[in-house]
Scaffold this active site. Structure first.
Site, PDB file in Angstrom:
ATOM      1  N   TYR A  68       0.835  -1.195   0.000  1.00 30.93           N
ATOM      2  CA  TYR A  68       0.000   0.000   0.000  1.00 30.93           C
ATOM      3  C   TYR A  68       0.877   1.257   0.000  1.00 30.93           C
ATOM      4  CZ  TYR A  68      -3.474  -3.449   1.525  1.00 30.93           C
ATOM      5  OH  TYR A  68      -4.272  -4.557   1.643  1.00 30.93           O
ATOM      6  N   HIS A 152       0.473 -12.305   1.534  1.00 31.33           N
ATOM      7  CA  HIS A 152      -0.325 -11.408   0.693  1.00 31.33           C
ATOM      8  C   HIS A 152      -0.401 -11.909  -0.747  1.00 31.33           C
ATOM      9  CE1 HIS A 152      -1.258  -6.845  -0.106  1.00 31.33           C
ATOM     10  NE2 HIS A 152      -2.335  -7.614  -0.148  1.00 31.33           N
TER      11      HIS A 152
END
Length: 350
Positions: A68, A152
Site C-alpha cells: 500500500y 499477501h
C-alpha cells in the site's frame, strides 16, 4: 495481549490463535490502502487526520501492507501507533513482497498508487523473504510486534493464472510458512494467515497449513456468498477467523447501481447492476440504505471478526462508523432470501 481495548464503542470479537493469544478485534476495522495514495494522492495532513478520525471513532483494528503505497501506508500509521500503548490496538500487516529501489519510471503501481516512493515490488514468499519483510515493516511502523501477519496475494487475481497461483502457494508452504510459524512461536507475531482475493485459494491454503486468520477481500458480501459452499464451514470447523475486506465489492454496494459503478475493481456488468438494483429496492422497502446492509451483513457469520472498509478522508471514516450503528430489521434479510438475492444458508446479524 489484554482482552480489552480502550474507549471503543464497537463490539469486540475475540479470536484465539494457535499460540494461545487472544486477539480482540473491533467489529469495524480500518483498511489502510487509501493511506498509500490508492487511486489518488492524499495530502500528509489529510492522511494524518484520517488515521486520527479512525481512532477517534473507536476503531482499534488497523490493517496495512508493504504494497500500500510501497511502504507509505505503514509509514503513515507510525505516528498514530507510537503514541499509543501497544496493547490498545490490533494490527495486521503482510508479507510476500519486498520493495526494491528503482528509477521513478519503473516503480510498481503507476496509475494505481500516486506520489509514492520509487520502489518496485519483488515477490518473495521464501523463509528469508518473510523474515526480511517483517524486519522492514517493523521499522516503518515503529513497533516491535505484529498481531496478525498475513501472506499477501498468492492468488489468481494477482498472478494471472491458477498455475502461477499454485506455484506461489508452493513457494510459501515450502519456505515462508516455516518463518510464519517460527515468528508465531517466538511471539513476534500472535497469529498467522493470508490476505486473499479468492475464497477458493484461501481454502487451499487453509487445508495446507495451520493458520489462524484469513483476510478475504470482497468474496463474502451482500452481493456474493459462494464462500459458504465449503470455505467458511471449514473455517468454522478449524476455528479460523475471517477479516472481511472490500465489503462494498470495491464500490457498487456503497454507491448503488449507478452508471460506471465499480464491482471488484472493474465497471459493473449489466447483470450485477440489475442484481444490486433489486437488493437496493428490498432495502428501501425497509427504510434501510444499501450501504448499511452491505457493511453489516458479513458480521452475521460467526467466523467474521471484523469488516474493514477503507477511508480516504476523515468524513468517510466517520461515515463508516455511523453506518455501523444502523438498525437492520430481521425482515430485510428474510425478504432478500425469499427473492433469491441472499443464500438461504447465509447467517445474518442478530
Amino acid at each position: 495481549m489484554t482482552n480489552k481495548l480502550p474507549d471503543s464503542k464497537f463490539a469486540i470479537r475475540k479470536h484465539t490463535s494457535r499460540s494461545g493469544a487472544v486477539i480482540p478485534f473491533t467489529e469495524l476495522g480500518f483498511g489502510t490502502a487509501p493511506l498509500g495514495n490508492l487511486y489518488r494522492a492524499l495530502d500528509e495532513d489529510v492522511a494524518a487526520l484520517t488515521v486520527n478520525a479512525a481512532w477517534g471513532a473507536g476503531i482499534r483494528y488497523f490493517d496495512t501492507a508493504p504494497l500500500y503505497g510501497l511502504g507509505l501506508a505503514e509509514t503513515r500509521l507510525n505516528p498514530l501507533l507510537r503514541r499509543r500503548k501497544r496493547e490498545d490496538y490490533v494490527l495486521s500487516t503482510k508479507i510476500g513482497r519486498l520493495l526494491k529501489v528503482v528509477p521513478p519510471d519503473q516503480r510498481t503501481g503507476i496509475g494505481k498508487f500516486f506520489d509514492t516512493p520509487s520502489r518496485r515490488e519483488v515477490y518473495d514468499y521464501s523463509y528469508d523473504g518473510v523474515m526480511r519483510s517483517v524486519e522492514f515493516s517493523l521499522e516503518r511502523l515503529g513497533i516491535d510486534t505484529i498481531d496478525v501477519l498475513l501472506a499477501h496475494d498468492v492468488d489468481i487475481f494477482t498472478h494471472g493464472s491458477k498455475e502461477a497461483s499454485d506455484q506461489r502457494i508452493k513457494e510459501l508452504m515450502e519456505g515462508g510458512y516455516r518463518a510464519l510459524e517460527q515468528l508465531r512461536s517466538e511471539g513476534t507475531v500472535k497469529a498467522i494467515g493470508a490476505g486473499i482475493n479468492e475464497w477458493q485459494v484461501a481454502e487451499t491454503l487453509a487445508r495446507a497449513g495451520d493458520f489462524d486468520v484469513f483476510l478475504l477481500a470482497g468474496r463474502y458480501t451482500l452481493l456474493e456468498q459462494e464462500a459458504l459452499t465449503s470455505f467458511l464451514p471449514y473455517c468454522a470447523d478449524k476455528k479460523i477467523g475471517i477479516v472481511l475486506g472490500g465489503p462494498y465489492n470495491s464500490g457498487i454496494l456503497a454507491t448503488g447501481p449507478r452508471p460506471g459503478a465499480f464491482y471488484n475493481y472493474d465497471p459493473a456488468p449489466p447483470a450485477i447492476l440489475d442484481r444490486v438494483a433489486r437488493i437496493e429496492r428490498v432495502c428501501a422497502s425497509h427504510h434501510v440504505k444499501l450501504v448499511e446492509a452491505a457493511l453489516k451483513f458479513p458480521l452475521g457469520h460467526p467466523q467474521v471478526v471484523s469488516v474493514i472498509p477503507g477511508g480516504q478522508s476523515p468524513q468517510e471514516v466517520t461515515r463508516n462508523a455511523e453506518i455501523m450503528g444502523a438498525k437492520i430489521p430481521a425482515a430485510l434479510w428474510d425478504d432478500l432470501k425469499s427473492e433469491g438475492l441472499l443464500r438461504e444458508d447465509a447467517p445474518v446479524p442478530a
